[in-house]
Design a protein around this motif. Structure first.
Motif, mmCIF file in Angstrom:
data_model
loop_
_atom_site.group_PDB
_atom_site.id
_atom_site.type_symbol
_atom_site.label_atom_id
_atom_site.label_comp_id
_atom_site.label_asym_id
_atom_site.label_seq_id
_atom_site.Cartn_x
_atom_site.Cartn_y
_atom_site.Cartn_z
ATOM 1 N N UNK A 44 0.839 -1.200 0.000
ATOM 2 C CA UNK A 44 0.000 0.000 0.000
ATOM 3 C C UNK A 44 0.877 1.254 0.000
ATOM 4 N N UNK A 74 1.917 3.561 -3.228
ATOM 5 C CA UNK A 74 1.412 4.941 -3.137
ATOM 6 C C UNK A 74 2.549 5.930 -3.393
ATOM 7 N N UNK A 94 3.426 8.669 -6.488
ATOM 8 C CA UNK A 94 3.877 10.072 -6.418
ATOM 9 C C UNK A 94 5.076 10.270 -7.327
ATOM 10 N N UNK A 130 -7.015 5.485 -9.858
ATOM 11 C CA UNK A 130 -6.732 4.716 -8.648
ATOM 12 C C UNK A 130 -8.015 4.226 -7.981
ATOM 13 N N UNK A 182 -6.609 14.233 1.610
ATOM 14 C CA UNK A 182 -6.823 12.843 1.998
ATOM 15 C C UNK A 182 -5.526 12.050 1.921
ATOM 16 N N UNK A 183 -4.871 12.117 0.749
ATOM 17 C CA UNK A 183 -3.664 11.323 0.544
ATOM 18 C C UNK A 183 -2.579 11.771 1.517
ATOM 19 N N UNK A 198 -3.211 10.277 4.904
ATOM 20 C CA UNK A 198 -2.819 8.860 4.950
ATOM 21 C C UNK A 198 -1.307 8.743 5.035
ATOM 22 N N UNK A 199 -0.630 9.528 4.180
ATOM 23 C CA UNK A 199 0.830 9.488 4.165
ATOM 24 C C UNK A 199 1.387 9.855 5.539
#
Lengths: 321, 313
Positions: free
Chosen positions: A125, A129, A133, A248, B240-241, B244-245
């Motif tokens: 995950x 992710x 990026x 996504x 949001x991302x 989470x990060x």
């Protein structure tokens, strides 16, 4: 015993039933929904997403997840566009080489993604992710924020050339669907995906090189992301950093709606096909029957939840995360 | 001190190393006033990440937070004049309810939280678009200052946002470490079947965890709305991302049961330091996203504690 088999059969076919019910509902509301023209519209929109969703299906069958598709699609699209224009800008010349180059780029990104996940022991995950990026960033660096137009008629015939009412890109997507199905059912690698997802301890105990299977899975996903990128560019004729946007959540929703379990070992490419079609039929149907724009998101949300509930075998699982 | 004992401090060490490296290259980064301002500016992100921690701590994820925050910015803007400060109750109630419904769908209907919360987010987005009439709304300035003026400003050099963040962190920390609910969360995250077997009401705990993340999303949305003095169905997009990060970098892995709200504090700070460092170090704008991703991989590789993960999926 009889009822048990019926329940299993029902759960297996539930996503398809949901799709048929949805089509019937929209057709009843608006007969034009059933026209070839409209189906072509749905399939054109769904083709790139289907490729991306199939890629991530392999990874999800292994019990991992790949969230790098937005970056990978963007990089593949941009790499293809640069290479294509540099080599002459038409499929009739050596520029056709840009197609395999884009797929190699996708494979390479997936390979790196898998290595980061396996070698640095970072959960997929997070690894994917972050790789997403990097991909989006790389596409940004390559284009400097510009859009690249692909105006070659031969390449755009993916969209413009129709056969039996459907453009060529739909057949290309169908071809790759068959390839994916072949990999899933007829190759050792495909069976190994299920072995890893079904129970990693068992897979290791039976001598399977799990890390190798994982890296290959991510690489394969990267290849399918690149095919998605090519179809996306063929559809709109533009390659840019934003080409990968929205893939996504869309692709993972489609995979889950199709009945592939996020914890691995279950499902496959046909499930994903049905899932992608469900999501796009809902989207298209709401437009066709004329629902106001602000309602559409909410209805999509509700229908997705319902679709997943209907296609989940709740007796065989104790909890979900 | 052995490496084992140091492990919980890896996120802190990563943060300190980052700050020192950036400070060494450009000393103006270490100016206390600008550091305080830097941290104050990210309070809404931090609050969102705090809420996300609860969802991730039990092994789930909450993808509806951004849309909940969006909805709240609209609700707050539309009803501020009518209800004054009590609009905050409406906002928080909405966040709690959406989170609880997500939790119910996940636990009782067996829809993975990834999809359940994503779909609930779409429903919240619909609400926000409907309520805002698809326009960017602006707040009534007088009513805003009267009801929520206290949210921003300085007392003795300390920005009020930091105080709010501190209080929320204290509440979250208390919930996590000093209550039975907190220990139940850890039990559920570490092993759901074992938690069921030992008689915990797992469903209730999970629903509450999602409700909490929704609540925190609503608080973050309210702060956004007051700060930007308006509401819009897209106002909180992009957070949001990052939230989470922030949770992941802090060392709360998606497998659940490990990490916690303090980790999220560190994680948020790491994310912010990386982002602002690129501005301080004059990194080309087109390069920033890529470098962010690379540093993220390095930071995660350094911070996560793998001793409790048998299989890395």
């Amino acid at each position: 015993m009889g009822s048990r088999i019926r329940r299993e059969t029902l759960v297996k076919w539930a996503p398809l039933l949901v799709l048929i019910v949805l089509c019937a509902f929209f057709a009843a509301m608006e007969p034009r929904f059933l026209s070839t023209r409209n189906f072509a519209r749905i399939l054109i929109a769904a083709s790139p997403a289907l490729m991306v969703a199939i890629g991530v299906t392999f990874v999800i069958i292994m019990g991992s997840i790949d969230l790098s598709m937005e970056g990978t699609v963007s990089v593949c699209a941009v790499a293809f566009a640069f290479c294509f224009l540099w080599l002459g800008g038409t499929l009739a010349s050596w520029a056709w080489l840009a197609l395999p180059v884009a797929m190699l780029v996708g494979a390479a990104l997936g390979f790196i993604n898998g290595l980061v996940h396996v070698k640095l022991r970072i959960p997929s995950f997070m690894a994917s992710l972050a790789m997403g990026f990097v991909g989006t960033g790389l596409a940004m660096v390559m284009t400097g924020g510009d859009r690249i137009r692909i105006e070659d008629e031969l390449f755009r015939s993916l969209l413009t050339e129709r056969f039996l009412g459907f453009p060529l890109m739909v057949y290309v997507a169908g071809l790759f669907l068959l390839v994916a199905w072949f990999i899933q059912t007829r190759t050792t690698l495909g069976r190994n995906f299920y072995a890893v997802g079904g129970g990693e301890d068992l897979a290791i105990a039976s001598g399977l090189n799990v890390n190798r299977v994982r890296v290959l899975g991510f690489t394969l996903a990267g290849v399918f992301f690149s095919v998605g990128a090519l179809l996306a560019v063929g559809r709109i004729g533009i390659a840019e950093t934003a080409t990968g946007n929205n893939f996504m959540f869309l692709s993972i929703t489609a995979v889950v709606v199709g009945g592939t379990a996020l914890w691995g070992g279950l499902g496959g490419v046909w499930n994903t096909l049905v899932g992608v079609l469900i999501v796009f039929v809902i989207g298209n149907g709401m437009v066709v029957i004329g629902l106001p724009g602000y309602v559409q998101d909410g209805v999509l949300g509700i229908l997705v939840i319902l679709a997943v509930i209907l296609s989940t075998d709740r007796k065989s699982i104790s909890f979900v995360k | 001190m052995s490496l084992e004992k140091l492990k919980p401090y890896f996120p802190w060490i990563t943060l300190a190393a980052l700050v020192l490296v950036v400070g060494a290259i450009n000393p103006s980064f270490l100016n206390p006033a600008s550091l305080v301002q830097l941290v104050a500016d990210i309070v809404p992100l931090f609050i969102m990440a705090l809420g996300m921690t609860f969802a991730i701590y039990i092994g789930g994820i909450d993808l509806s937070m951004q849309q909940v925050a969006n909805l709240v910015t609209v609700v707050a803007t539309v009803y501020l004049v009518q209800y004054g400060i009590f609009v905050s109750l409406l906002c928080i109630g909405a966040g709690f309810a959406i989170g609880a419904i997500s939790g119910w769908i996940t636990t009782r209907q067996f829809v993975p939280s990834f999809v359940a919360t994503l779909a609930m987010g779409f429903i919240a987005l619909s609400g926000a678009r409907f309520l805002s009439g698809e326009r960017a709304l602006s707040m009534n300035a007088e009513a805003r200052d009267a009801s929520f003026g206290w949210m921003f400003g300085n007392t003795a050099g300390v920005p009020h946002e930091l105080v709010i963040a501190g209080i929320l962190l204290a509440i979250a920390w208390f919930l996590q470490t000093r209550t039975t609910f907190g220990r139940a969360l850890k039990a559920v995250g570490a092993g759901e079947l074992a938690a069921v077997a030992s008689g915990l009401k797992v469903d209730k705990i999970k629903i509450l965890a999602f409700a909490l993340s929704g609540t925190f999303a609503a608080i973050a949305g309210l702060m956004f709305s007051v700060k930007l003095s308006g509401g819009d169905a897209n106002l909180a997009n992009g957070f949001l991302i990052l939230a989470i990060v922030a949770v992941l970098v802090g060392g709360t892995p998606l497998t659940g049961g490990v990490g916690g709200v303090i980790n999220t504090l560190v994680g948020t700070l790491i994310v912010v330091v990386i982002r602002s460092a690129m501005v301080y170090l004059d990194v080309d704008a087109t390069m920033q996203q890529m470098i962010f991703g690379v540093i993220l991989i390095v930071a995660i590789a350094m911070t996560i504690d793998r001793s409790k993960m048998r299989i890395v999926k």
